[in-house]
Design a protein around this motif. Sequence first.
Motif, short mmCIF file in Angstrom:
data_model
loop_
_atom_site.label_atom_id
_atom_site.label_comp_id
_atom_site.label_asym_id
_atom_site.label_seq_id
_atom_site.Cartn_x
_atom_site.Cartn_y
_atom_site.Cartn_z
N MET A 1 0.97 -1.37 0.21
CA MET A 1 0.15 0.97 -0.13
C MET A 1 0.83 0.98 -0.09
O MET A 1 1.59 0.70 0.85
CB MET A 1 -0.79 0.40 1.43
CG MET A 1 -1.86 1.35 1.51
SD MET A 1 -3.04 1.16 2.15
CE MET A 1 -3.07 0.05 3.51
N LYS A 2 0.10 2.22 -0.34
CA LYS A 2 0.96 2.96 -0.59
C LYS A 2 0.35 4.62 0.08
O LYS A 2 -0.71 4.91 -0.24
CB LYS A 2 1.18 3.74 -1.84
CG LYS A 2 2.46 5.68 -2.48
CD LYS A 2 2.83 5.54 -3.96
CE LYS A 2 3.74 6.40 -4.31
NZ LYS A 2 4.71 6.42 -5.09
N ILE A 3 1.16 4.81 1.16
CA ILE A 3 -0.08 6.36 1.59
C ILE A 3 0.52 7.58 1.30
O ILE A 3 2.20 7.74 0.95
CB ILE A 3 0.71 5.47 3.21
CG1 ILE A 3 -0.12 4.10 3.60
CG2 ILE A 3 0.00 6.88 3.71
CD1 ILE A 3 -0.09 4.22 4.69
N GLY A 4 0.26 8.52 1.32
CA GLY A 4 0.45 10.39 1.63
C GLY A 4 -0.40 10.53 2.48
O GLY A 4 -0.93 10.83 3.18
N LEU A 5 1.02 11.27 3.19
CA LEU A 5 0.41 11.74 4.58
C LEU A 5 0.66 13.28 4.77
O LEU A 5 2.05 14.28 3.79
CB LEU A 5 1.05 11.52 5.41
CG LEU A 5 1.44 9.97 5.86
CD1 LEU A 5 3.34 9.48 5.57
CD2 LEU A 5 1.28 9.48 7.25
N VAL A 6 -0.75 14.07 4.53
CA VAL A 6 -0.66 15.62 4.31
C VAL A 6 -0.95 16.18 5.03
O VAL A 6 -1.49 15.70 5.95
CB VAL A 6 -1.49 15.85 3.21
CG1 VAL A 6 -1.64 17.41 2.85
CG2 VAL A 6 -1.12 14.78 1.54
N GLU A 20 2.64 6.82 13.31
CA GLU A 20 3.45 5.97 12.88
C GLU A 20 2.80 4.86 12.51
O GLU A 20 4.02 3.09 11.70
CB GLU A 20 4.67 5.86 13.34
CG GLU A 20 6.23 5.41 12.99
CD GLU A 20 7.79 5.63 13.80
OE1 GLU A 20 8.31 5.32 12.79
OE2 GLU A 20 7.44 5.92 15.12
N GLU A 21 3.19 3.72 13.25
CA GLU A 21 2.19 2.06 14.03
C GLU A 21 1.90 1.66 11.90
O GLU A 21 1.82 0.84 11.56
CB GLU A 21 2.23 1.95 14.94
CG GLU A 21 2.54 1.84 16.28
CD GLU A 21 3.46 0.91 16.06
OE1 GLU A 21 3.66 -0.30 15.32
OE2 GLU A 21 4.65 1.60 16.70
N TRP A 22 1.27 3.13 12.28
CA TRP A 22 0.35 2.94 10.25
C TRP A 22 0.84 3.21 9.23
O TRP A 22 0.78 2.07 8.33
CB TRP A 22 -1.17 4.21 10.25
CG TRP A 22 -2.31 3.63 11.63
CD1 TRP A 22 -2.27 2.99 12.83
CD2 TRP A 22 -3.09 4.63 12.19
NE1 TRP A 22 -3.24 3.19 13.34
CE2 TRP A 22 -3.40 3.97 13.15
CE3 TRP A 22 -3.61 5.61 10.69
CZ2 TRP A 22 -5.14 4.63 13.41
CZ3 TRP A 22 -4.88 5.53 11.04
CH2 TRP A 22 -6.22 5.48 12.23
N TRP A 23 1.81 3.53 9.40
CA TRP A 23 2.79 3.87 7.91
C TRP A 23 3.55 3.35 8.10
O TRP A 23 4.92 3.19 7.07
CB TRP A 23 2.64 5.61 7.26
CG TRP A 23 2.99 6.72 8.43
CD1 TRP A 23 2.37 6.73 9.31
CD2 TRP A 23 4.37 6.61 9.20
NE1 TRP A 23 2.90 8.35 10.66
CE2 TRP A 23 4.24 7.47 10.11
CE3 TRP A 23 5.33 6.28 8.59
CZ2 TRP A 23 6.29 8.20 10.47
CZ3 TRP A 23 6.61 7.41 9.68
CH2 TRP A 23 6.48 7.52 10.23
N LYS A 24 4.54 2.79 9.94
CA LYS A 24 5.89 3.01 9.16
C LYS A 24 6.55 2.00 8.08
O LYS A 24 7.53 1.23 7.61
CB LYS A 24 6.35 2.68 10.68
CG LYS A 24 6.47 0.90 10.90
CD LYS A 24 6.90 0.71 12.83
CE LYS A 24 6.18 0.03 13.05
NZ LYS A 24 6.57 -0.58 14.47
N GLU A 25 6.04 0.84 7.92
CA GLU A 25 6.69 -0.53 6.59
C GLU A 25 5.64 -0.25 5.44
O GLU A 25 5.85 -0.76 4.62
CB GLU A 25 5.69 -1.78 7.43
CG GLU A 25 6.00 -2.20 9.11
CD GLU A 25 7.36 -2.58 8.98
OE1 GLU A 25 8.58 -2.73 8.06
OE2 GLU A 25 8.08 -2.14 9.92
N GLU A 26 5.24 1.22 5.31
CA GLU A 26 4.06 0.92 3.79
C GLU A 26 4.67 2.34 3.20
O GLU A 26 5.54 3.36 3.72
CB GLU A 26 3.05 1.73 4.04
CG GLU A 26 1.98 1.00 5.09
CD GLU A 26 2.37 -0.19 4.41
OE1 GLU A 26 2.07 -0.70 3.49
OE2 GLU A 26 0.70 -1.38 5.36
N GLU A 27 5.32 1.73 1.67
CA GLU A 27 5.78 2.81 0.77
C GLU A 27 4.80 4.08 0.92
O GLU A 27 3.67 4.40 1.27
CB GLU A 27 5.49 2.28 -0.51
CG GLU A 27 6.25 3.66 -1.11
CD GLU A 27 6.07 3.38 -2.75
OE1 GLU A 27 6.35 4.20 -3.90
OE2 GLU A 27 5.49 1.75 -3.05
#
Length: 149
Positions: A1-6, A20-27
């Motif tokens: 999954m690819k995440i954009g954090l805005v 961070e627990e939600w996105w740390k392993e994701e692109e």
Amino acid sequence: MKIGLVGSSGGHLTHLLLLEEWWKEEERFWVTFQKEDSESALENEKVYWCFHPTNRNIYNLIRNTILAWKLLRKEKPDVLISSGAAVAVPFFYLGKLLRIKLVYLEVYDRITTPTLTGKLVYPIADVFLVQWEEQKKFYSKGHYMGGLF
């Protein structure tokens, strides 16, 4: 999954960093203001700098809308996550148009009144998270997750 954090720098960026627990392993990639705190916190991350100030600044709203259009088509995220502020609005509306999943986290420090950004993106967010039960008064379909702090 690819995440954009805005999100804006400062507290909004802090909220996203605490997820961070939600996105740390994701692109992933970030969109925020180029300021000392964001440069330091995102030193080893893929970052796109957006235009500021955003408060009541139509010129930067237009510039950030153009930036959002270009970045979303280039990066093709599966989901956008934001905690505000104004920079989230063009990214979310264009993200909706491009069928990107939208997750919004209402900020911790607004308990008795909703944020303007929250009110603007609530109708289109796929998931709207609140950190206080009291915030559900404004966002009845919001999901209570408890406080990050």
